[in-house]
Design a protein around this motif. Structure first.
Motif, PDB file in Angstrom:
ATOM      1  N   LEU A  80     -10.231 -97.196 -39.268  1.00  0.00           N
ATOM      2  CA  LEU A  80      -9.609 -96.660 -38.332  1.00  0.00           C
ATOM      3  C   LEU A  80     -10.180 -96.585 -37.219  1.00  0.00           C
ATOM      4  N   ASP A 123      -2.717 -93.373 -34.942  1.00  0.00           N
ATOM      5  CA  ASP A 123      -3.864 -93.940 -35.916  1.00  0.00           C
ATOM      6  C   ASP A 123      -3.475 -95.497 -35.759  1.00  0.00           C
ATOM      7  N   ARG A 124      -2.701 -96.046 -35.239  1.00  0.00           N
ATOM      8  CA  ARG A 124      -2.260 -97.560 -35.157  1.00  0.00           C
ATOM      9  C   ARG A 124      -3.050 -98.074 -34.023  1.00  0.00           C
ATOM     10  N   ASN A 138       1.507 -92.763 -42.195  1.00  0.00           N
ATOM     11  CA  ASN A 138       1.382 -93.878 -42.474  1.00  0.00           C
ATOM     12  C   ASN A 138       0.055 -94.327 -43.596  1.00  0.00           C
ATOM     13  N   TYR A 139       0.513 -95.139 -44.425  1.00  0.00           N
ATOM     14  CA  TYR A 139      -0.514 -95.581 -45.472  1.00  0.00           C
ATOM     15  C   TYR A 139      -1.179 -96.753 -45.427  1.00  0.00           C
ATOM     16  N   ASP A 140      -0.712 -97.418 -44.345  1.00  0.00           N
ATOM     17  CA  ASP A 140      -1.295 -98.830 -44.239  1.00  0.00           C
ATOM     18  C   ASP A 140      -1.256 -99.167 -42.934  1.00  0.00           C
ATOM     19  N   ILE A 141      -2.172 -98.918 -41.996  1.00  0.00           N
ATOM     20  CA  ILE A 141      -1.944 -99.210 -40.438  1.00  0.00           C
ATOM     21  C   ILE A 141      -2.060-100.617 -40.154  1.00  0.00           C
ATOM     22  N   ALA A 197      -2.506 -91.547 -39.790  1.00  0.00           N
ATOM     23  CA  ALA A 197      -2.888 -92.348 -41.167  1.00  0.00           C
ATOM     24  C   ALA A 197      -3.005 -91.230 -42.354  1.00  0.00           C
ATOM     25  N   TYR A 198      -2.736 -91.402 -43.642  1.00  0.00           N
ATOM     26  CA  TYR A 198      -3.038 -90.740 -44.720  1.00  0.00           C
ATOM     27  C   TYR A 198      -3.868 -91.453 -45.646  1.00  0.00           C
ATOM     28  N   ASP A 204      -6.348 -95.603 -45.770  1.00  0.00           N
ATOM     29  CA  ASP A 204      -7.001 -96.577 -44.854  1.00  0.00           C
ATOM     30  C   ASP A 204      -8.474 -95.917 -44.541  1.00  0.00           C
ATOM     31  N   THR A 219      -9.128 -92.569 -44.191  1.00  0.00           N
ATOM     32  CA  THR A 219      -9.110 -91.450 -43.602  1.00  0.00           C
ATOM     33  C   THR A 219      -9.790 -90.375 -44.348  1.00  0.00           C
TER      34      THR A 219
END
Length: 238
Positions: free
Chosen positions: A47, A66-67, A149-152, A179-180, A182, A184
């Motif tokens: 991230l 987060d992306r 988001n679970y996969d940026i 982000a939840y 990756d 974090t």
């Protein structure tokens, strides 16, 4: 000064994350619409900078998620719709969304059991993420849509909303992904929600937020002391 969410249901999340991830959690940085990029310790792998943003000098509004995607609006959003967990965190920081959506419909979970502090009498329920009421989003003039988001680097921008539905929403609203996964950590997730609340106009220096912060910090210290007193302890958090 630092800002965190309250100490009821989310204290459990934070303490569980602390133990499961083996992180030494400290205070998080102050957040406001104009603050410099805050810190996280350690910076999670995969991230970039912690999501942040807010109003600009021209009257516009922007937020980097987060992306690394920057959502830019002509003015601060007035009709925000968020995933129920994020809606609950924003509420604890002093900002109430216009509506929320749940996770997958097969969960069939009463929203009150997930976020008991939300004012459900004034916040609309737009259904489950995989069966989202897009017409409802349009009818209420949604200008910002926020989700987990679970996969940026993956295809699904917002869990569990199908990407073709996200493409429709993108036509009329800004989209922010928090982000939840990756890599974090709890500090980052708390700070991301604080930054978003501040960017939306919440007063992060308000007494209730500060009181929650103090209670939260005290609970973390008590937990740390309890673990330190039993160095051979093994714990499993779910």
């Amino acid at each position: 000064m630092s800002y965190n969410i309250d100490v009821s249901r989310r204290r459990v999340l934070a303490v569980a994350g602390l133990s499961a991830l083996g992180l030494a959690m400290g205070s998080v940085a102050p957040a406001s619409a104009q603050d410099a990029t805050p810190d996280a310790s350690p910076v999670p792998t995969g991230l970039g900078a912690i999501p942040a943003g807010g109003p600009d000098a021209s009257g516009g509004w922007s937020f980097t998620d987060d992306r690394g995607v920057v959502t830019q609006l002509d003015q601060a959003p007035s009709a925000v719709v968020a995933y129920i967990g994020i809606a609950a965190a924003l509420h604890d920081f002093g900002y109430d969304v216009a509506a929320f959506f749940n996770g997958e419909s097969r969960e069939n979970v009463d929203p009150v059991t997930v976020a008991p502090d939300l004012p459900f009498d004034i916040i609309e329920n737009l259904g489950s993420g995989d069966a989202l009421d897009v017409e409802g989003l349009l009818a209420m003039g949604t200008d910002l849509f926020v989700g987990a988001n679970y996969d940026i680097a993956g295809a699904q921008v917002i869990w569990p909303v199908p990407d073709d539905v996200i493409a429709q929403i993108d036509e009329f609203a800004g989209i922010v992904a928090i982000a939840y996964a990756d890599g974090t950590d709890v500090d980052r997730l708390i700070q991301s929600n604080a930054n978003l609340a501040g960017a939306l106009g919440a007063d992060l220096a308000a007494e209730p937020v500060q009181a929650d912060q103090q209670t939260y910090d005290a609970s973390l210290q008590a937990f740390s002391d309890a673990v330190g007193a039993k160095p051979g302890l093994t714990a499993l958090f779910m």
